[in-house]
Motif scaffolding. Structure first.
Motif, PDB file in Angstrom:
ATOM      1  N   LYS A 253       0.816  -1.213   0.000  1.00 35.38           N
ATOM      2  CA  LYS A 253       0.000   0.000   0.000  1.00 35.38           C
ATOM      3  C   LYS A 253       0.852   1.266   0.000  1.00 35.38           C
ATOM      4  O   LYS A 253       0.345   2.361  -0.291  1.00 35.38           O
ATOM      5  CB  LYS A 253      -0.939   0.018   1.210  1.00 35.38           C
ATOM      6  CG  LYS A 253      -0.220   0.093   2.554  1.00 35.38           C
ATOM      7  CD  LYS A 253      -1.204   0.076   3.709  1.00 35.38           C
ATOM      8  CE  LYS A 253      -0.503   0.132   5.052  1.00 35.38           C
ATOM      9  NZ  LYS A 253       0.258   1.367   5.254  1.00 35.38           N
ATOM     10  N   ASP A 254       2.145   1.137   0.311  1.00 39.11           N
ATOM     11  CA  ASP A 254       3.031   2.300   0.399  1.00 39.11           C
ATOM     12  C   ASP A 254       4.019   2.398  -0.754  1.00 39.11           C
ATOM     13  O   ASP A 254       4.843   3.331  -0.779  1.00 39.11           O
ATOM     14  CB  ASP A 254       3.817   2.266   1.721  1.00 39.11           C
ATOM     15  CG  ASP A 254       2.922   2.388   2.937  1.00 39.11           C
ATOM     16  OD1 ASP A 254       1.855   3.021   2.831  1.00 39.11           O
ATOM     17  OD2 ASP A 254       3.280   1.834   3.999  1.00 39.11           O
ATOM     18  N   VAL A 255       3.993   1.458  -1.715  1.00 37.50           N
ATOM     19  CA  VAL A 255       5.022   1.466  -2.756  1.00 37.50           C
ATOM     20  C   VAL A 255       4.933   2.715  -3.628  1.00 37.50           C
ATOM     21  O   VAL A 255       5.937   3.153  -4.204  1.00 37.50           O
ATOM     22  CB  VAL A 255       4.946   0.204  -3.643  1.00 37.50           C
ATOM     23  CG1 VAL A 255       5.285  -1.037  -2.835  1.00 37.50           C
ATOM     24  CG2 VAL A 255       3.589   0.076  -4.325  1.00 37.50           C
ATOM     25  N   THR A 256       3.742   3.327  -3.708  1.00 32.86           N
ATOM     26  CA  THR A 256       3.614   4.516  -4.553  1.00 32.86           C
ATOM     27  C   THR A 256       4.124   5.775  -3.873  1.00 32.86           C
ATOM     28  O   THR A 256       4.097   6.855  -4.475  1.00 32.86           O
ATOM     29  CB  THR A 256       2.148   4.723  -4.977  1.00 32.86           C
ATOM     30  OG1 THR A 256       1.335   4.854  -3.814  1.00 32.86           O
ATOM     31  CG2 THR A 256       1.665   3.546  -5.794  1.00 32.86           C
ATOM     32  N   THR A 257       4.594   5.667  -2.636  1.00 32.73           N
ATOM     33  CA  THR A 257       5.149   6.834  -1.938  1.00 32.73           C
ATOM     34  C   THR A 257       6.630   7.032  -2.246  1.00 32.73           C
ATOM     35  O   THR A 257       7.199   8.058  -1.861  1.00 32.73           O
ATOM     36  CB  THR A 257       4.960   6.708  -0.422  1.00 32.73           C
ATOM     37  OG1 THR A 257       5.717   5.590   0.066  1.00 32.73           O
ATOM     38  CG2 THR A 257       3.497   6.506  -0.066  1.00 32.73           C
ATOM     39  N   VAL A 258       7.260   6.065  -2.901  1.00 32.11           N
ATOM     40  CA  VAL A 258       8.680   6.200  -3.244  1.00 32.11           C
ATOM     41  C   VAL A 258       8.804   6.449  -4.748  1.00 32.11           C
ATOM     42  O   VAL A 258       7.861   6.242  -5.524  1.00 32.11           O
ATOM     43  CB  VAL A 258       9.480   4.944  -2.835  1.00 32.11           C
ATOM     44  CG1 VAL A 258       9.361   4.701  -1.340  1.00 32.11           C
ATOM     45  CG2 VAL A 258       9.037   3.713  -3.613  1.00 32.11           C
ATOM     46  N   ASP A 259       9.981   6.883  -5.157  1.00 32.48           N
ATOM     47  CA  ASP A 259      10.243   7.195  -6.564  1.00 32.48           C
ATOM     48  C   ASP A 259      10.540   5.897  -7.309  1.00 32.48           C
ATOM     49  O   ASP A 259      11.686   5.522  -7.521  1.00 32.48           O
ATOM     50  CB  ASP A 259      11.416   8.169  -6.659  1.00 32.48           C
ATOM     51  CG  ASP A 259      11.643   8.687  -8.077  1.00 32.48           C
ATOM     52  OD1 ASP A 259      10.781   8.448  -8.942  1.00 32.48           O
ATOM     53  OD2 ASP A 259      12.689   9.326  -8.303  1.00 32.48           O
ATOM     54  N   LEU A 260       9.482   5.210  -7.729  1.00 31.28           N
ATOM     55  CA  LEU A 260       9.623   3.930  -8.401  1.00 31.28           C
ATOM     56  C   LEU A 260      10.251   4.102  -9.777  1.00 31.28           C
ATOM     57  O   LEU A 260       9.948   5.050 -10.502  1.00 31.28           O
ATOM     58  CB  LEU A 260       8.261   3.263  -8.568  1.00 31.28           C
ATOM     59  CG  LEU A 260       7.561   2.715  -7.329  1.00 31.28           C
ATOM     60  CD1 LEU A 260       6.156   2.254  -7.699  1.00 31.28           C
ATOM     61  CD2 LEU A 260       8.349   1.575  -6.714  1.00 31.28           C
ATOM     62  N   SER A 261      11.075   3.141 -10.169  1.00 27.86           N
ATOM     63  CA  SER A 261      11.593   3.114 -11.527  1.00 27.86           C
ATOM     64  C   SER A 261      10.483   2.670 -12.479  1.00 27.86           C
ATOM     65  O   SER A 261       9.498   2.041 -12.064  1.00 27.86           O
ATOM     66  CB  SER A 261      12.771   2.141 -11.617  1.00 27.86           C
ATOM     67  OG  SER A 261      12.297   0.801 -11.539  1.00 27.86           O
ATOM     68  N   PRO A 262      10.612   2.976 -13.774  1.00 26.04           N
ATOM     69  CA  PRO A 262       9.607   2.512 -14.731  1.00 26.04           C
ATOM     70  C   PRO A 262       9.427   0.994 -14.727  1.00 26.04           C
ATOM     71  O   PRO A 262       8.300   0.500 -14.825  1.00 26.04           O
ATOM     72  CB  PRO A 262      10.143   3.000 -16.071  1.00 26.04           C
ATOM     73  CG  PRO A 262      10.956   4.205 -15.735  1.00 26.04           C
ATOM     74  CD  PRO A 262      11.596   3.877 -14.410  1.00 26.04           C
ATOM     75  N   THR A 263      10.524   0.245 -14.611  1.00 33.12           N
ATOM     76  CA  THR A 263      10.420  -1.208 -14.612  1.00 33.12           C
ATOM     77  C   THR A 263       9.651  -1.697 -13.396  1.00 33.12           C
ATOM     78  O   THR A 263       8.758  -2.540 -13.508  1.00 33.12           O
ATOM     79  CB  THR A 263      11.814  -1.850 -14.645  1.00 33.12           C
ATOM     80  OG1 THR A 263      12.528  -1.378 -15.783  1.00 33.12           O
ATOM     81  CG2 THR A 263      11.718  -3.363 -14.707  1.00 33.12           C
ATOM     82  N   ALA A 264       9.985  -1.168 -12.219  1.00 32.73           N
ATOM     83  CA  ALA A 264       9.266  -1.574 -11.011  1.00 32.73           C
ATOM     84  C   ALA A 264       7.801  -1.196 -11.103  1.00 32.73           C
ATOM     85  O   ALA A 264       6.921  -1.963 -10.698  1.00 32.73           O
ATOM     86  CB  ALA A 264       9.907  -0.928  -9.782  1.00 32.73           C
ATOM     87  N   ALA A 265       7.496  -0.019 -11.648  1.00 36.44           N
ATOM     88  CA  ALA A 265       6.107   0.406 -11.777  1.00 36.44           C
ATOM     89  C   ALA A 265       5.330  -0.535 -12.687  1.00 36.44           C
ATOM     90  O   ALA A 265       4.169  -0.883 -12.401  1.00 36.44           O
ATOM     91  CB  ALA A 265       6.047   1.834 -12.307  1.00 36.44           C
ATOM     92  N   ALA A 266       5.945  -0.958 -13.782  1.00 35.29           N
ATOM     93  CA  ALA A 266       5.270  -1.875 -14.695  1.00 35.29           C
ATOM     94  C   ALA A 266       4.954  -3.201 -14.015  1.00 35.29           C
ATOM     95  O   ALA A 266       3.869  -3.770 -14.190  1.00 35.29           O
ATOM     96  CB  ALA A 266       6.138  -2.107 -15.932  1.00 35.29           C
ATOM     97  N   VAL A 267       5.895  -3.698 -13.225  1.00 36.56           N
ATOM     98  CA  VAL A 267       5.679  -4.967 -12.533  1.00 36.56           C
ATOM     99  C   VAL A 267       4.630  -4.823 -11.433  1.00 36.56           C
ATOM    100  O   VAL A 267       3.734  -5.662 -11.288  1.00 36.56           O
ATOM    101  CB  VAL A 267       7.005  -5.495 -11.944  1.00 36.56           C
ATOM    102  CG1 VAL A 267       6.778  -6.739 -11.106  1.00 36.56           C
ATOM    103  CG2 VAL A 267       7.997  -5.786 -13.068  1.00 36.56           C
ATOM    104  N   LEU A 268       4.725  -3.760 -10.653  1.00 36.99           N
ATOM    105  CA  LEU A 268       3.800  -3.587  -9.531  1.00 36.99           C
ATOM    106  C   LEU A 268       2.380  -3.299 -10.008  1.00 36.99           C
ATOM    107  O   LEU A 268       1.413  -3.620  -9.306  1.00 36.99           O
ATOM    108  CB  LEU A 268       4.298  -2.482  -8.605  1.00 36.99           C
ATOM    109  CG  LEU A 268       5.608  -2.817  -7.874  1.00 36.99           C
ATOM    110  CD1 LEU A 268       6.086  -1.633  -7.057  1.00 36.99           C
ATOM    111  CD2 LEU A 268       5.459  -4.051  -7.001  1.00 36.99           C
ATOM    112  N   SER A 269       2.234  -2.713 -11.184  1.00 38.98           N
ATOM    113  CA  SER A 269       0.890  -2.529 -11.721  1.00 38.98           C
ATOM    114  C   SER A 269       0.257  -3.872 -12.054  1.00 38.98           C
ATOM    115  O   SER A 269      -0.959  -4.039 -11.943  1.00 38.98           O
ATOM    116  CB  SER A 269       0.918  -1.638 -12.966  1.00 38.98           C
ATOM    117  OG  SER A 269       1.528  -2.294 -14.061  1.00 38.98           O
ATOM    118  N   ARG A 270       1.075  -4.846 -12.447  1.00 36.96           N
ATOM    119  CA  ARG A 270       0.568  -6.198 -12.674  1.00 36.96           C
ATOM    120  C   ARG A 270       0.250  -6.891 -11.349  1.00 36.96           C
ATOM    121  O   ARG A 270      -0.734  -7.621 -11.237  1.00 36.96           O
ATOM    122  CB  ARG A 270       1.587  -7.022 -13.460  1.00 36.96           C
ATOM    123  CG  ARG A 270       1.709  -6.622 -14.925  1.00 36.96           C
ATOM    124  CD  ARG A 270       2.967  -7.215 -15.543  1.00 36.96           C
ATOM    125  NE  ARG A 270       2.982  -7.154 -16.992  1.00 36.96           N
ATOM    126  CZ  ARG A 270       3.258  -6.089 -17.712  1.00 36.96           C
ATOM    127  NH1 ARG A 270       3.556  -4.947 -17.096  1.00 36.96           N
ATOM    128  NH2 ARG A 270       3.258  -6.111 -19.025  1.00 36.96           N
TER     129      ARG A 270
END
Length: 284
Positions: A253-270
């Motif tokens: 629930k807190d992963v969007t509070t950090v500066d995610l990389s594009p790759t991590a964002a793509a994976v976490l959206s899945r």
């Protein structure tokens, strides 16, 4: 010449969860591709057309929820390619001119560079971009990463070095290059151990595969295989530092509070849509 109608279509095609501001990642949907894209989009429009960056605030039922960027062109025309992301109960205030960051932005740097690359690549295909832009060359760069989740559903993320060749200074999944003769799953386990000194409990399952442009210029593309696994301790038990600057288990629930990389964002959206146990997702 880059026209606004052409740029609007190209931009819409270039948006994705990997170019979304992490703050809005959990709200991003294919049917609303402009969600969370305002900052990086305004910067790319400024790169291409010049003018000013405009910043306003976003309110929902009278409560401030965030900010919104758009552009004012040199002729005074205001252009907002992401305005249709907002719901009827979200109101954007009048904006004011803000300074453009020098070079890449400090936050969402990877998202900006990825969006800029996609937009220029599409414009180049119809002769509207830099005619001297080099074509991708060389074999693909193969990367293996690990999506490690603890019993409390916290995700292991690593803060990358500020001088890393790819996605510097952003939070990403542990991983690295697949060496010659190495199986991708073996590479994922090796990189996890080298970078965090952690070993997953049980098997790793192929969670998804991503095909990305190689912004570092080392190959024709980047092929990322992401393996999902579990660990047997909770996030309160472990914050690790090995390679890189830091690695921590962050509650989902807190992963969007950090500066995610594009790759991590793509994976976490899945990961938002399905558990890691569901197996191989071949969507790229």
């Amino acid at each position: 010449m880059v026209t606004l109608s052409r740029l609007r279509a190209v931009m819409r095609n270039a948006w994705g969860p990997d170019t979304c501001d992490p703050v809005d990642l959990m709200d991003w949907r294919p049917e609303n591709p402009a969600r969370g894209q305002c900052g990086v989009t305004a910067l790319v429009v400024h790169d291409l057309l010049g003018g000013d960056l405009i910043l306003g605030e976003v309110y929902e039922h009278g409560t401030r929820r965030g900010c919104h960027y758009w552009n004012r062109l040199p002729d005074g025309t205001e252009v907002d390619l992401t305005r249709d992301q907002f719901r009827p109960d979200e109101v954007v205030t009048a904006g004011s001119v803000v300074a453009q960051p020098f070079g890449s932005p400090r936050r969402c740097r990877g998202q900006y560079e990825l969006l800029r690359h996609r937009v220029l690549a599409q414009l180049h295909d119809v002769g509207e971009s830099d005619p001297h832009a080099p074509a991708p060359a060389g074999p693909p760069v193969k990367i293996a990463s690990v999506l490690l989740v603890d019993p409390a559903e916290a995700v292991l993320l690593q803060l990358r070095d500020g001088d890393a060749r790819a996605e510097p200074g952003q939070w990403s999944l542990p991983g690295g290059h697949v060496e010659d003769g190495e199986d991708p799953e073996q590479a994922a386990r090796r990189e996890l151990a080298e970078e965090t000194r952690l070993i997953p409990d049980g098997e790793l399952r192929l969670f998804c595969q991503l095909i990305l442009p190689d912004l570092a210029g080392g190959g024709s593309r980047v092929e990322v295989r992401v393996y999902a696994g579990r660990c047997g301790f909770t996030s309160s038990d472990s914050t690790v530092v090995a390679e890189g600057r830091a690695a921590s288990f962050i509650p989902f629930k807190d992963v969007t509070t950090v500066d995610l990389s594009p790759t991590a964002a793509a994976v976490l959206s899945r990961l938002r849509a399905r558990p890691p146990e569901s197996g191989d997702d071949r969507t790229t």
